[in-house]
Design a protein around this motif. Structure first.
Motif, PDB file in Angstrom:
ATOM      1  N   PHE A  39       0.773  -1.132  -0.132  1.00 15.17           N
ATOM      2  CA  PHE A  39       0.199  -0.073   0.018  1.00 15.17           C
ATOM      3  C   PHE A  39       1.018   1.549   0.078  1.00 15.17           C
ATOM      4  CE2 PHE A  39      -2.351   3.359   2.085  1.00 15.17           C
ATOM      5  CZ  PHE A  39      -3.449   3.339   1.368  1.00 15.17           C
ATOM      6  N   SER A  40       0.719   2.012  -0.854  1.00 13.07           N
ATOM      7  CA  SER A  40       1.354   3.494  -1.121  1.00 13.07           C
ATOM      8  C   SER A  40       0.576   4.734  -0.925  1.00 13.07           C
ATOM      9  CB  SER A  40       2.238   3.358  -2.237  1.00 13.07           C
ATOM     10  OG  SER A  40       1.181   3.447  -3.531  1.00 13.07           O
ATOM     11  N   ARG A  41      -0.753   4.634  -1.295  1.00 12.33           N
ATOM     12  CA  ARG A  41      -1.417   5.822  -1.096  1.00 12.33           C
ATOM     13  C   ARG A  41      -3.149   5.198  -1.355  1.00 12.33           C
ATOM     14  NH1 ARG A  41      -2.200   8.599  -6.938  1.00 12.33           N
ATOM     15  NH2 ARG A  41      -1.504   6.954  -8.406  1.00 12.33           N
ATOM     16  N   GLU A  42      -3.858   6.207  -1.139  1.00 11.69           N
ATOM     17  CA  GLU A  42      -5.211   6.072  -1.040  1.00 11.69           C
ATOM     18  C   GLU A  42      -5.493   6.275  -2.639  1.00 11.69           C
ATOM     19  OE1 GLU A  42      -8.623   8.103   0.913  1.00 11.69           O
ATOM     20  OE2 GLU A  42      -7.842   6.735   2.415  1.00 11.69           O
ATOM     21  N   LEU A  43      -6.365   5.484  -3.252  1.00  9.15           N
ATOM     22  CA  LEU A  43      -6.829   5.508  -4.676  1.00  9.15           C
ATOM     23  C   LEU A  43      -8.123   5.838  -4.882  1.00  9.15           C
ATOM     24  CD1 LEU A  43      -4.759   2.642  -6.418  1.00  9.15           C
ATOM     25  CD2 LEU A  43      -3.894   4.840  -5.855  1.00  9.15           C
ATOM     26  N   LYS A  44      -8.455   6.717  -5.703  1.00 10.40           N
ATOM     27  CA  LYS A  44      -9.668   7.260  -5.931  1.00 10.40           C
ATOM     28  C   LYS A  44     -10.099   7.552  -7.329  1.00 10.40           C
ATOM     29  CE  LYS A  44      -8.910  11.903  -4.254  1.00 10.40           C
ATOM     30  NZ  LYS A  44      -7.446  11.695  -4.578  1.00 10.40           N
ATOM     31  N   LEU A  45     -11.292   7.843  -7.651  1.00 11.39           N
ATOM     32  CA  LEU A  45     -11.661   8.164  -9.055  1.00 11.39           C
ATOM     33  C   LEU A  45     -10.818   9.451  -9.685  1.00 11.39           C
ATOM     34  CD1 LEU A  45     -13.932   7.741 -11.323  1.00 11.39           C
ATOM     35  CD2 LEU A  45     -15.426   9.735 -10.241  1.00 11.39           C
ATOM     36  N   GLY A  46     -10.265   9.134 -10.760  1.00  4.32           N
ATOM     37  CA  GLY A  46      -9.483  10.084 -11.421  1.00  4.32           C
ATOM     38  C   GLY A  46      -8.039   9.968 -11.195  1.00  4.32           C
ATOM     39  N   ASP A  47      -7.606   9.170 -10.130  1.00  2.00           N
ATOM     40  CA  ASP A  47      -6.179   8.856 -10.194  1.00  2.00           C
ATOM     41  C   ASP A  47      -5.613   7.933 -11.295  1.00  2.00           C
ATOM     42  OD1 ASP A  47      -6.008  10.127  -7.676  1.00  2.00           O
ATOM     43  OD2 ASP A  47      -6.132   8.530  -6.602  1.00  2.00           O
ATOM     44  N   GLN A  48      -4.432   8.083 -11.364  1.00  5.08           N
ATOM     45  CA  GLN A  48      -3.568   7.351 -12.483  1.00  5.08           C
ATOM     46  C   GLN A  48      -2.342   6.682 -11.904  1.00  5.08           C
ATOM     47  OE1 GLN A  48      -3.159   9.272 -16.256  1.00  5.08           O
ATOM     48  NE2 GLN A  48      -5.094  10.425 -15.899  1.00  5.08           N
ATOM     49  N   GLY A  49      -1.958   5.808 -12.679  1.00  3.42           N
ATOM     50  CA  GLY A  49      -0.660   5.257 -12.360  1.00  3.42           C
ATOM     51  C   GLY A  49      -0.551   3.566 -12.090  1.00  3.42           C
TER      52      GLY A  49
END
Length: 126
Positions: free
Chosen positions: A35-45
């Protein structure tokens, strides 16, 4: 037949080397899904792509992983959260991440339509 001391040492060093390579591989594999970051709508990677791949592998309704957190990805994640008794936020938080990448993650099964269920209960072939 006895091995010379130098051959025994060489074998010992090779064994230690192989154990180190295997251990490094396991650490690298687990770090890939850390786990590196919280992911939500619009995120990319790449972390979005890994999440999409895992959802895809568990048969959730998501297209081929592209690394873009779309509405389709959000919906698939909400379904995952629901089927795994998690808070349905559509966001990949640390708890959802831990469950998603665990062996206990529940795969998606398309809900049975009432007519199909009644036919099965009556023994009528679908």
């Amino acid at each position: 037949m006895t091995l010379s001391l130098s051959k025994l040492r060489l074998r010992a060093w090779l064994c230690i080397f192989l154990v180190g390579v295997l251990a490094f591989g396991l650490v690298a594999a687990s770090a890939e899904n850390a786990f590196s970051r919280e992911l939500k709508l619009g995120d990319q990677g790449e972390d979005v792509r890994l999440m999409q791949q895992r959802l895809f592998d568990l048969d959730y309704p998501v297209s081929a992983p592209d690394g873009v957190f779309s509405e389709e990805t959000e919906w698939a994640l909400i379904l995952f959260q629901e089927l795994n008794n998690l808070l349905m936020t559509g966001t990949l938080d640390e708890i959802t991440h831990r469950v998603l990448f665990s062996e206990q993650a529940q795969a998606y099964e398309e809900p049975m339509i009432l007519e199909d269920a009644l036919e099965r209960m009556a023994g009528v072939p679908a």
